[in-house]
Design a protein around this motif. Sequence first.
Motif, PDB file in Angstrom:
ATOM      1  N   CYS A 241      26.639  44.352 -12.087  1.00  0.00           N
ATOM      2  CA  CYS A 241      25.600  44.308 -13.116  1.00  0.00           C
ATOM      3  C   CYS A 241      24.741  43.090 -12.824  1.00  0.00           C
ATOM      4  N   GLN A 242      23.428  43.249 -12.927  1.00  0.00           N
ATOM      5  CA  GLN A 242      22.524  42.159 -12.575  1.00  0.00           C
ATOM      6  C   GLN A 242      21.751  41.670 -13.791  1.00  0.00           C
ATOM      7  N   PHE A 243      21.370  40.377 -13.715  1.00  0.00           N
ATOM      8  CA  PHE A 243      20.811  39.689 -14.871  1.00  0.00           C
ATOM      9  C   PHE A 243      19.608  38.858 -14.442  1.00  0.00           C
ATOM     10  N   PRO A 244      18.671  38.654 -15.363  1.00  0.00           N
ATOM     11  CA  PRO A 244      17.496  37.854 -15.022  1.00  0.00           C
ATOM     12  C   PRO A 244      17.777  36.362 -14.924  1.00  0.00           C
ATOM     13  N   THR A 245      18.824  35.874 -15.621  1.00  0.00           N
ATOM     14  CA  THR A 245      19.112  34.435 -15.599  1.00  0.00           C
ATOM     15  C   THR A 245      20.610  34.196 -15.432  1.00  0.00           C
ATOM     16  N   ILE A 246      20.922  33.007 -14.964  1.00  0.00           N
ATOM     17  CA  ILE A 246      22.322  32.596 -14.858  1.00  0.00           C
ATOM     18  C   ILE A 246      22.968  32.566 -16.241  1.00  0.00           C
ATOM     19  N   ARG A 247      22.254  32.055 -17.219  1.00  0.00           N
ATOM     20  CA  ARG A 247      22.834  31.945 -18.563  1.00  0.00           C
ATOM     21  C   ARG A 247      23.181  33.319 -19.133  1.00  0.00           C
ATOM     22  N   ASP A 248      22.338  34.321 -18.893  1.00  0.00           N
ATOM     23  CA  ASP A 248      22.650  35.668 -19.371  1.00  0.00           C
ATOM     24  C   ASP A 248      23.958  36.175 -18.759  1.00  0.00           C
ATOM     25  N   ALA A 249      24.111  35.985 -17.455  1.00  0.00           N
ATOM     26  CA  ALA A 249      25.327  36.451 -16.786  1.00  0.00           C
ATOM     27  C   ALA A 249      26.561  35.742 -17.326  1.00  0.00           C
ATOM     28  N   VAL A 250      26.468  34.423 -17.455  1.00  0.00           N
ATOM     29  CA  VAL A 250      27.629  33.652 -17.912  1.00  0.00           C
ATOM     30  C   VAL A 250      27.949  33.976 -19.364  1.00  0.00           C
ATOM     31  N   GLN A 251      26.938  34.138 -20.200  1.00  0.00           N
ATOM     32  CA  GLN A 251      27.205  34.439 -21.605  1.00  0.00           C
ATOM     33  C   GLN A 251      27.885  35.798 -21.755  1.00  0.00           C
ATOM     34  N   THR A 252      27.567  36.738 -20.866  1.00  0.00           N
ATOM     35  CA  THR A 252      28.266  38.027 -20.870  1.00  0.00           C
ATOM     36  C   THR A 252      29.753  37.828 -20.624  1.00  0.00           C
ATOM     37  N   VAL A 253      30.085  36.958 -19.684  1.00  0.00           N
ATOM     38  CA  VAL A 253      31.496  36.686 -19.386  1.00  0.00           C
ATOM     39  C   VAL A 253      32.172  35.994 -20.561  1.00  0.00           C
ATOM     40  N   ILE A 254      31.506  35.004 -21.129  1.00  0.00           N
ATOM     41  CA  ILE A 254      32.091  34.276 -22.259  1.00  0.00           C
ATOM     42  C   ILE A 254      32.433  35.244 -23.394  1.00  0.00           C
ATOM     43  N   THR A 255      31.506  36.106 -23.751  1.00  0.00           N
ATOM     44  CA  THR A 255      31.744  37.054 -24.837  1.00  0.00           C
ATOM     45  C   THR A 255      32.870  38.020 -24.481  1.00  0.00           C
ATOM     46  N   THR A 256      32.908  38.468 -23.226  1.00  0.00           N
ATOM     47  CA  THR A 256      33.972  39.369 -22.780  1.00  0.00           C
ATOM     48  C   THR A 256      35.338  38.731 -22.948  1.00  0.00           C
ATOM     49  N   ILE A 257      35.468  37.473 -22.520  1.00  0.00           N
ATOM     50  CA  ILE A 257      36.754  36.774 -22.632  1.00  0.00           C
ATOM     51  C   ILE A 257      37.102  36.529 -24.100  1.00  0.00           C
ATOM     52  N   GLN A 258      36.130  36.110 -24.885  1.00  0.00           N
ATOM     53  CA  GLN A 258      36.396  35.814 -26.294  1.00  0.00           C
ATOM     54  C   GLN A 258      36.798  37.057 -27.073  1.00  0.00           C
ATOM     55  N   MET A 259      36.347  38.234 -26.652  1.00  0.00           N
ATOM     56  CA  MET A 259      36.722  39.477 -27.320  1.00  0.00           C
ATOM     57  C   MET A 259      38.075  40.012 -26.844  1.00  0.00           C
ATOM     58  N   GLY A 260      38.671  39.335 -25.875  1.00  0.00           N
ATOM     59  CA  GLY A 260      40.003  39.736 -25.420  1.00  0.00           C
ATOM     60  C   GLY A 260      40.015  40.930 -24.489  1.00  0.00           C
ATOM     61  N   VAL A 261      38.903  41.244 -23.866  1.00  0.00           N
ATOM     62  CA  VAL A 261      38.884  42.355 -22.905  1.00  0.00           C
ATOM     63  C   VAL A 261      39.702  41.941 -21.676  1.00  0.00           C
ATOM     64  N   PRO A 262      40.730  42.699 -21.296  1.00  0.00           N
ATOM     65  CA  PRO A 262      41.611  42.283 -20.196  1.00  0.00           C
ATOM     66  C   PRO A 262      41.009  42.592 -18.824  1.00  0.00           C
ATOM     67  N   ILE A 263      39.823  42.088 -18.579  1.00  0.00           N
ATOM     68  CA  ILE A 263      39.145  42.344 -17.315  1.00  0.00           C
ATOM     69  C   ILE A 263      39.964  41.726 -16.183  1.00  0.00           C
ATOM     70  N   ALA A 264      40.080  42.428 -15.056  1.00  0.00           N
ATOM     71  CA  ALA A 264      40.931  41.956 -13.954  1.00  0.00           C
ATOM     72  C   ALA A 264      40.199  40.969 -13.058  1.00  0.00           C
TER      73      ALA A 264
END
Length: 477
Positions: A241-264
Motif C-alpha cells: 500500500c502506498q502513501f503520499p507522506t511518511i507520516r501517513d504510512a507510519v500513522q497507519t501502522v500505529i493505528t493497526t498496532i493500537q487496535m490489536g491487529v495481529p499483523i505478521a
Amino acid sequence: MNAPETPPVSDLPALALREVPADFLAALAARFGDQMSTGESVRAQHGRDESAYVHIPPPAAVVFAESTQDVADTLRLCNAYGVPVIAYGVGSSIEGQLLAVQGGISLDVSRMNRVLHVNAEDLTVTVQPGVTRKQLNEAIKDTGLFFPIDPGADASIGGMSATRASGTNAVRYGTMRENVLALEVVLANGEVMHTGTRAKKSSAGYDLTRLLVGSEGTLGVMTEVTVRLHPLPEAVSAAICQFPTIRDAVQTVITTIQMGVPIARVEFIEAHTVELINAYAKTTLRPEHMLLMEFHGSPAGVKEQAETVQAIASEHHGNDFEWADTPEGRTQLWSARHNTLFAGLASRPGAKAVTTDACVPISRLADCLLESVADAEAHNQPYFLVGHVGDGNFHFGYLIDPDSAEERERAEALNHRLVARAIAMDGTCTGEHGIGLHKMGFLVNEAGLPAVDAMRAIKRALDPNGILNPGKVFAAD
C-alpha cells in the motif's frame, strides 16, 4: 538521557594489536591440522563483515571448528596465551562485530551445521550454531512448524543469537531474545556451560540465557542453541500500500498496532528507496512511500485482518492494496525488500554503506524518520531507508566513497545525530544490529555509566584475560 556529544569520526578504530606467539600458532596447528589456515585469502575473508570499515588487519589464523570439543580446545589455547578469538558464522554482521581490532584468530563455526533435535510436540528445536535460518526451515518443513526470525540475510542461528537479531516478523513473533530457550556455551577458559531448558518458563537463578543472547561473542561461544518454533499459518497473504507522506504510512501502522491487529509483517520503504529497488531488481513498484505487509492465520482471519488494515490505510490516504497471494509473488516482494542494501550499493558503484539502525517508541517514529530524512537531504547525502515499523525499528544506509574522508565524516555525523535523536525520544541506539564497534560511543549515553560498569564487571568475571571478541560493545576500562 543526555544526547551524546559528537565524537571524532574515523574509518579506523583505535587498534591495540596483541602478539600472536609463534608457539601458539604451532600448538594450534598441531591440534587442528587442516582445520586451521593462515592463508591470506582465508584470513581476509574472515577479517571483514558487512560494515563500512575497510582497513582493519585480518586475523592471524582461522580455525574451522567441527564440534564443541574443537571450540573448547581453541579457547583453552587462546586463554593460555592471551590471544583474542572472534567467533564467525556467515559474516553478515553490520556493526563491525567480526573485525580483529586487537588481532588474534577467527573461530569459524559454519561447519557446525547440524540440526540436532526436533521436538515438534513441544515446538522446539536444538541446532548447532552454524545452521542458517533457511537451512533450519528446510529441515523442519514436514513438521508443520517454522522458525520465524528473518533478519534478511541467511544468517546463522549462532550469529543471530549473539547479536539478538530480529527482522521482518518481529512485530508478531518477537526477536531472538524471546525465541531462544537454552544454550550450550563454551566459556573463555574452555569450560562448557549449559543455560536454560526446553520448559516454557523457569525461575531458577539468574537468566544466563538472556545475558548471553545479544552479548556479541564477548562472554562465550555458543555451540548449541535451542529455539522456539511456531505453527505454519493456514493462510498467508501479502499486500503493498502506498502513501503520499511518511507520516501517513507510519500513522497507519500505529493505528493497526493500537487496535490489536495481529499483523505478521509490516515494513516501511521510503519513496526514494523504492526507486533504488526498482532499478536493481527490475520491479515496477510505484515510487511512493510504501508499506509491505503480510497477514497470517486462518483464511477468515487473514481476510478480516486485511480488511481492517485497508480501512485504516484509506483513512490515512493510502491507495487500494495490491496483493501477492502466491508463494512466488510473496517471495518476489520480500526479496526486493531484503535486497535493499545491494540496491543502494548498485546505485553508486564502488560505494560502501554506513548502515545504522535505531528503534523508538512507535508514537515517535514519524518524527524521528522525518527529521532524519530532512537532515540527510539538507547535506546532499545519498541514502536508503527501510524499517520494521511495527516495532519502531528503522534502518538508514548512508552511501559513501570509502576512500573519501570527507564523505565518511559527513555520514558518521548524520548517523550520530540520528542516534542522538532516537535516544532523546526514549529510544535505543540499536534495535537489532548490536553495538559492535560502531555504536560503542552511544552505549553510555543510553544505558548510563553504572549499567556499563556492571557490564564490564560481568565481562571481567567471565573473561578475565579479555580474549573473547575484545574491543567490542564497550571500550576498555
